[in-house]
Design an enzyme around this catalytic site. Sequence first.
Site, PDB file in Angstrom:
ATOM      1  N   ARG A  37       2.862   3.618   4.973  1.00 15.76           N
ATOM      2  CA  ARG A  37       2.740   3.730   6.469  1.00 15.76           C
ATOM      3  C   ARG A  37       3.485   2.882   7.205  1.00 15.76           C
ATOM      4  O   ARG A  37       3.717   1.907   7.131  1.00 15.76           O
ATOM      5  CB  ARG A  37       1.244   3.532   6.985  1.00 15.76           C
ATOM      6  CG  ARG A  37       0.145   4.440   6.594  1.00 15.76           C
ATOM      7  CD  ARG A  37      -1.285   4.155   6.602  1.00 15.76           C
ATOM      8  NE  ARG A  37      -1.518   3.236   7.679  1.00 15.76           N
ATOM      9  CZ  ARG A  37      -2.816   2.821   7.831  1.00 15.76           C
ATOM     10  NH1 ARG A  37      -3.690   2.943   6.933  1.00 15.76           N
ATOM     11  NH2 ARG A  37      -2.900   2.000   8.765  1.00 15.76           N
TER      12      ARG A  37
ATOM     13  N   ARG B 171       0.991  -1.298   0.137  1.00 11.74           N
ATOM     14  CA  ARG B 171      -0.059   0.131   0.061  1.00 11.74           C
ATOM     15  C   ARG B 171       0.995   1.237   0.039  1.00 11.74           C
ATOM     16  O   ARG B 171       1.692   1.396   0.631  1.00 11.74           O
ATOM     17  CB  ARG B 171      -0.820  -0.027   1.222  1.00 11.74           C
ATOM     18  CG  ARG B 171      -1.588   1.159   1.394  1.00 11.74           C
ATOM     19  CD  ARG B 171      -2.856   1.206   2.468  1.00 11.74           C
ATOM     20  NE  ARG B 171      -2.641   0.703   3.716  1.00 11.74           N
ATOM     21  CZ  ARG B 171      -3.413   0.739   4.693  1.00 11.74           C
ATOM     22  NH1 ARG B 171      -4.801   0.734   4.291  1.00 11.74           N
ATOM     23  NH2 ARG B 171      -3.122   0.325   5.710  1.00 11.74           N
TER      24      ARG B 171
HETATM   25  P1  ADP Z   1      -8.498  -0.687   4.335  1.00 13.86           P
HETATM   26  O1  ADP Z   1      -8.849   0.784   4.466  1.00 13.86           O
HETATM   27  O2  ADP Z   1      -9.553  -1.786   4.616  1.00 13.86           O
HETATM   28  O3  ADP Z   1      -7.179  -0.915   5.259  1.00 13.86           O
HETATM   29  P2  ADP Z   1      -7.316   0.000   1.771  1.00 13.86           P
HETATM   30  O4  ADP Z   1      -8.612   0.697   0.862  1.00 13.86           O
HETATM   31  O5  ADP Z   1      -6.282   1.189   2.212  1.00 13.86           O
HETATM   32  O6  ADP Z   1      -7.612  -1.019   2.951  1.00 13.86           O
HETATM   33  O7  ADP Z   1      -6.551  -1.040   0.597  1.00 13.86           O
HETATM   34  C1  ADP Z   1      -5.363  -1.625   1.100  1.00 13.86           C
HETATM   35  C2  ADP Z   1      -4.400  -1.920  -0.087  1.00 13.86           C
HETATM   36  O8  ADP Z   1      -5.174  -2.656  -1.088  1.00 13.86           O
HETATM   37  C3  ADP Z   1      -4.223  -0.538  -0.930  1.00 13.86           C
HETATM   38  O9  ADP Z   1      -3.004  -0.668  -1.484  1.00 13.86           O
HETATM   39  C4  ADP Z   1      -5.318  -0.498  -1.910  1.00 13.86           C
HETATM   40  O10 ADP Z   1      -4.864   0.032  -3.327  1.00 13.86           O
HETATM   41  C5  ADP Z   1      -5.498  -2.120  -2.234  1.00 13.86           C
HETATM   42  N1  ADP Z   1      -6.742  -2.647  -2.670  1.00 13.86           N
HETATM   43  C6  ADP Z   1      -7.921  -2.233  -2.223  1.00 13.86           C
HETATM   44  N2  ADP Z   1      -8.838  -2.811  -2.731  1.00 13.86           N
HETATM   45  C7  ADP Z   1      -8.533  -3.836  -3.652  1.00 13.86           C
HETATM   46  C8  ADP Z   1      -8.792  -4.979  -4.302  1.00 13.86           C
HETATM   47  N3  ADP Z   1     -10.221  -4.995  -4.413  1.00 13.86           N
HETATM   48  N4  ADP Z   1      -7.991  -5.630  -5.053  1.00 13.86           N
HETATM   49  C9  ADP Z   1      -6.781  -5.422  -4.988  1.00 13.86           C
HETATM   50  N5  ADP Z   1      -6.000  -4.477  -4.274  1.00 13.86           N
HETATM   51  C10 ADP Z   1      -6.955  -3.742  -3.426  1.00 13.86           C
HETATM   52  P1  ADP Z   2      -6.259  -0.180   8.692  1.00 15.64           P
HETATM   53  O1  ADP Z   2      -7.553  -0.003   8.114  1.00 15.64           O
HETATM   54  O2  ADP Z   2      -5.312  -0.334   7.687  1.00 15.64           O
HETATM   55  O3  ADP Z   2      -6.223  -1.069   9.756  1.00 15.64           O
HETATM   56  P2  ADP Z   2      -6.788   2.342  10.053  1.00 15.64           P
HETATM   57  O4  ADP Z   2      -6.124   3.523   9.301  1.00 15.64           O
HETATM   58  O5  ADP Z   2      -8.206   2.279  10.050  1.00 15.64           O
HETATM   59  O6  ADP Z   2      -5.970   0.930   9.656  1.00 15.64           O
HETATM   60  O7  ADP Z   2      -6.136   2.530  11.661  1.00 15.64           O
HETATM   61  C1  ADP Z   2      -4.749   2.533  11.983  1.00 15.64           C
HETATM   62  C2  ADP Z   2      -4.625   2.344  13.227  1.00 15.64           C
HETATM   63  O8  ADP Z   2      -5.246   3.523  14.078  1.00 15.64           O
HETATM   64  C3  ADP Z   2      -5.120   1.190  14.156  1.00 15.64           C
HETATM   65  O9  ADP Z   2      -4.257   0.062  13.756  1.00 15.64           O
HETATM   66  C4  ADP Z   2      -5.257   1.732  15.422  1.00 15.64           C
HETATM   67  O10 ADP Z   2      -4.039   1.963  16.254  1.00 15.64           O
HETATM   68  C5  ADP Z   2      -5.882   3.356  15.198  1.00 15.64           C
HETATM   69  N1  ADP Z   2      -7.451   3.222  15.199  1.00 15.64           N
HETATM   70  C6  ADP Z   2      -7.977   3.727  14.070  1.00 15.64           C
HETATM   71  N2  ADP Z   2      -9.357   3.661  14.309  1.00 15.64           N
HETATM   72  C7  ADP Z   2      -9.509   3.149  15.497  1.00 15.64           C
HETATM   73  C8  ADP Z   2     -10.464   2.804  16.228  1.00 15.64           C
HETATM   74  N3  ADP Z   2     -11.750   2.966  15.975  1.00 15.64           N
HETATM   75  N4  ADP Z   2     -10.661   2.098  17.343  1.00 15.64           N
HETATM   76  C9  ADP Z   2      -9.246   2.298  18.075  1.00 15.64           C
HETATM   77  N5  ADP Z   2      -8.023   2.493  17.360  1.00 15.64           N
HETATM   78  C10 ADP Z   2      -8.051   3.022  16.090  1.00 15.64           C
END
Ligand code: ADP
Ligand code: ADP
Length: 220
Positions: free
Chosen positions: A162, A129
């Site tokens: 990240r 990502r």
């Molecule tokens: P989340 O918010 O659930 O953690 P993200 O939207 O940030 O997930 O997506 C995580 C990674 O996967 C990013 O690098 C994104 O471009 C990629 N990604 C998201 N959806 C898909 C998909 N349907 N197929 C392949 N890669 C994806």
């Molecule tokens: P991703 O969807 O890739 O797991 P996020 O960007 O949503 O990551 O969250 C990153 C980090 O921020 C989490 O691992 C946690 O430490 C913190 N965080 C975000 N949202 C929450 C929540 N609703 N409750 C607790 N921690 C949170």
Amino acid sequence: MFNMLIMGPPGAGKGTQAQAIAKRLSLKHLASGDVVRAEVGGKTVAGQKAKAYMEAGKLVPDDLVTSMVGSHIKTACESGNGVVLDGYPRTVAQARSLTELLERDGLKMHAVVNLKVPGEALVDRLVNRLTCPKCNWVYHKRNNPPKVEGKCDKDGAALASRPDDNETVIRERLRVYHDQTEPVLAYYRERSVLQEFDGSGAIDEVFECVVRYLENLKGA
Ligand code: ADP
Ligand code: ADP
């Protein structure tokens, strides 16, 4: 007014789909992770407390995260057409707080979309990502690359990985998801607002399925 949640494990595509849904349905996208990262980056008192949890892949404690995102949720729900909430609630206690916060203002969640993706795919998605530090737009090195390598399509800012997208922290986040966030699905299933989708297909395929469901629901 249409408020919805997008749920799923880390890497399921919540941010990617939420950005596209918000654009199509003219909703505001609010990601709790972006709110927490802004507080950490701004070195606020709350941010300094949250930093170590975030770096270790643990959840920020419920009271702290609710105090950070609560006012943003309220503002987002009140202004415009509604909100796509992404990353909050992540515990059953947060889900209860959210219900209370909305009910106090006569608001509710109209839909909860859960994206299901197998574990191995999640690790690949997260280690590859790339995120824009300026506008938070999300890319993937292979699946969804920017037009110009290393630069955000929207604002040209240098894209970054990240710090919590490394394999050790990712595995911890997946464990935490399983223990603490999966039970939130039952909370919404019991309230008959949960709809599950296969999130393992291509970004556009997932989007078409989710948006068809949402447009039907909104029109109904
Ligand atoms: P989340 O918010 O659930 O953690 P993200 O939207 O940030 O997930 O997506 C995580 C990674 O996967 C990013 O690098 C994104 O471009 C990629 N990604 C998201 N959806 C898909 C998909 N349907 N197929 C392949 N890669 C994806
Ligand atoms: P991703 O969807 O890739 O797991 P996020 O960007 O949503 O990551 O969250 C990153 C980090 O921020 C989490 O691992 C946690 O430490 C913190 N965080 C975000 N949202 C929450 C929540 N609703 N409750 C607790 N921690 C949170």
